[in-house]
Design a protein around this motif. Structure first.
Motif, PDB file in Angstrom:
ATOM      1  N   PHE A 249      25.484  77.717  54.829  1.00  0.00           N
ATOM      2  CA  PHE A 249      24.726  76.697  54.115  1.00  0.00           C
ATOM      3  C   PHE A 249      24.948  75.344  54.790  1.00  0.00           C
ATOM      4  N   LYS A 250      23.859  74.653  55.054  1.00  0.00           N
ATOM      5  CA  LYS A 250      23.929  73.310  55.636  1.00  0.00           C
ATOM      6  C   LYS A 250      23.755  72.279  54.519  1.00  0.00           C
ATOM      7  N   PRO A 251      24.613  71.266  54.446  1.00  0.00           N
ATOM      8  CA  PRO A 251      24.488  70.270  53.370  1.00  0.00           C
ATOM      9  C   PRO A 251      23.211  69.452  53.523  1.00  0.00           C
ATOM     10  N   THR A 252      22.560  69.173  52.408  1.00  0.00           N
ATOM     11  CA  THR A 252      21.357  68.342  52.409  1.00  0.00           C
ATOM     12  C   THR A 252      21.741  66.864  52.420  1.00  0.00           C
ATOM     13  N   ARG A 253      20.761  66.024  52.680  1.00  0.00           N
ATOM     14  CA  ARG A 253      21.013  64.578  52.665  1.00  0.00           C
ATOM     15  C   ARG A 253      21.473  64.127  51.281  1.00  0.00           C
ATOM     16  N   PHE A 254      20.896  64.723  50.247  1.00  0.00           N
ATOM     17  CA  PHE A 254      21.253  64.326  48.891  1.00  0.00           C
ATOM     18  C   PHE A 254      22.719  64.629  48.592  1.00  0.00           C
ATOM     19  N   ILE A 255      23.170  65.871  48.864  1.00  0.00           N
ATOM     20  CA  ILE A 255      24.547  66.219  48.527  1.00  0.00           C
ATOM     21  C   ILE A 255      25.525  65.485  49.424  1.00  0.00           C
ATOM     22  N   GLN A 256      25.127  65.165  50.666  1.00  0.00           N
ATOM     23  CA  GLN A 256      25.984  64.347  51.527  1.00  0.00           C
ATOM     24  C   GLN A 256      26.162  62.954  50.939  1.00  0.00           C
ATOM     25  N   THR A 257      25.085  62.429  50.364  1.00  0.00           N
ATOM     26  CA  THR A 257      25.157  61.119  49.718  1.00  0.00           C
ATOM     27  C   THR A 257      26.093  61.154  48.515  1.00  0.00           C
ATOM     28  N   VAL A 258      26.007  62.222  47.721  1.00  0.00           N
ATOM     29  CA  VAL A 258      26.888  62.372  46.557  1.00  0.00           C
ATOM     30  C   VAL A 258      28.346  62.467  46.992  1.00  0.00           C
ATOM     31  N   HIS A 259      28.607  63.256  48.022  1.00  0.00           N
ATOM     32  CA  HIS A 259      29.986  63.401  48.511  1.00  0.00           C
ATOM     33  C   HIS A 259      30.531  62.067  49.021  1.00  0.00           C
ATOM     34  N   ARG A 260      29.682  61.308  49.702  1.00  0.00           N
ATOM     35  CA  ARG A 260      30.122  60.016  50.236  1.00  0.00           C
ATOM     36  C   ARG A 260      30.432  59.046  49.104  1.00  0.00           C
ATOM     37  N   ALA A 261      29.613  59.065  48.067  1.00  0.00           N
ATOM     38  CA  ALA A 261      29.841  58.188  46.917  1.00  0.00           C
ATOM     39  C   ALA A 261      31.145  58.552  46.207  1.00  0.00           C
ATOM     40  N   VAL A 262      31.396  59.849  46.030  1.00  0.00           N
ATOM     41  CA  VAL A 262      32.629  60.307  45.394  1.00  0.00           C
ATOM     42  C   VAL A 262      33.842  59.873  46.213  1.00  0.00           C
ATOM     43  N   ASP A 263      33.735  60.012  47.536  1.00  0.00           N
ATOM     44  CA  ASP A 263      34.853  59.645  48.407  1.00  0.00           C
ATOM     45  C   ASP A 263      35.126  58.145  48.354  1.00  0.00           C
ATOM     46  N   LEU A 264      34.084  57.324  48.380  1.00  0.00           N
ATOM     47  CA  LEU A 264      34.264  55.873  48.324  1.00  0.00           C
ATOM     48  C   LEU A 264      34.914  55.451  47.008  1.00  0.00           C
TER      49      LEU A 264
END
Length: 376
Positions: A249-264
């Protein structure tokens, strides 16, 4: 010798293989080419006792070289010299009123006939770069995901039900059966549920970020998923034991954005997290977790009214309560002097009114008294 019912494997960064050779009661160490290097058997320790069976199920080696071996309800640790280092994360048996009543009234012979209750077993685990053990528990209706620190304590969200209850063809409700777990560099937890074939993603606060996968014959679904792994790019690999393949499974732009927000947010970069959560909301305006993330970031930025509005959209009562309490406290501090003056003025007004009414009542009573004396 050959393998006998192996149940787990760990690949070291140098390519060496460590196999949980369950049937042979050993951990087998092979070179990258598959040549025999050494084997680890039951460590000698009085703490384990003579009846202890060394039947490793899963294996993982942390960054200090300590081997963690899953044995049903706990993790046995040992070093490179086959020396026992201790048991970590032992599951505890919860109190059961019915079992207690039965054991209280049953005779000794009846107790021997009763099946002994066992704590819920672990199904799989992984260790992150900080030495934290992330594990999945089966046959349990809450706390199926655990984060175990170095002293064996679960520091993940407790009293939480993870996954979804399933109804089989007979109408019987089934608990989720998590068979494997993987954690990425952001601390995002990925767990694989075998019955539904679903992959659940959770953050460090236990929030469900997304669910995907399933049972079927279409691309992205499985027959019998048994293992999950994630790489540094966020690609997720799922092993299907029924059709002998690996789905990527390749991460979508949306879930990458969510992961980045959680990390920040986890790093304390609340303003940046607010911007990224807003980006996620612009992609999917109905994503409740984006509103919750924005509400959390606004709360940290002391923008309580806006935070309350976002928590309402996320249907998060606890978050709204926290923001409202902060908002109420700030209003009280801002208008404290005015409140004190108003309170004092009101108190003075009430005191004056009561005193004035008492005086008028006394005068009226005195007038009535003299009138009564004159008439008599």
């Amino acid at each position: 010798g050959g393998l006998n019912k192996p149940r787990g494997i760990y690949v070291h960064s140098d390519g060496d293989l460590f196999i949980a050779d369950t049937g042979n009661e050993r951990v087998l160490h092979l070179s990258p080419e598959g040549d025999f290097v050494e084997e680890f058997t039951k460590p000698q320790s009085k703490l384990l006792g003579d009846t202890f069976t060394f039947d490793p199920m899963k294996i993982y080696i942390n960054n200090t070289g300590i081997m963690h071996i899953l044995k049903s309800q706990a993790f046995l640790t040992m070093d490179a010299t086959n020396t026992f280092r201790g048991l970590v994360g032992a599951s505890h048996l919860e109190f059961n009123l019915g079992a207690w009543i039965v054991s209280s009234v049953a005779s000794g012979e009846q107790k021997d006939r009763l099946a002994k209750r066992q704590p819920p077993p672990y199904s799989n685990f992984v260790i992150d770069t900080n030495g934290m053990i992330y594990a999945t528990v089966v046959k349990k209706n809450k706390d199926q995901i655990r984060k175990i620190n170095s002293v064996g304590e679960n520091i993940y969200q407790t009293n939480v039900f993870f996954g979804e209850r399933l109804v089989d063809e007979f109408g019987i409700v089934q608990l989720p059966h998590f068979v494997d777990i993987a954690v990425d560099e952001y601390g995002i937890i990925n767990v694989l549920e075998q019955k539904s074939g679903s992959i659940y993603q959770y953050d460090q606060e236990g929030n469900n970020l997304t669910v995907f996968g399933g049972i079927g014959d279409l691309k992205g679904t499985f027959r019998l998923p048994t293992s999950i792994e994630i790489d540094s790019q966020g690609y997720i690999y799922v092993l299907d034991a029924n059709i002998n393949n690996v789905t990527v499974f390749k991460p979508t732009r949306f879930i990458q954005t969510v992961h980045r927000a959680v990390d920040l947010y986890n790093q304390g970069e609340y303003n940046q997290a607010l911007e990224v959560w807003s980006e996620a909301r612009s992609i999917c305006s109905n994503y409740a977790l984006a509103h919750k993330g924005i509400g959390k970031a606004l709360l940290k930025a002391d923008r309580y009214s806006s935070s309350m509005a976002e928590y309402i959209k996320a249907d998060d009562q606890d978050g709204y309560t926290a923001a409202f309490e902060k908002h109420r406290y700030r209003l009280f501090r801002r208008y404290f002097l005015l409140i004190v003056v108003a309170f004092a003025g009101g108190l003075i007004a009430i005191t004056w009114t009561i005193t004035h009414l008492r005086r008028r009542a006394a005068v009226a009573a005195e007038s009535l008294y003299y009138e009564w004396q004159g008439e008599s």
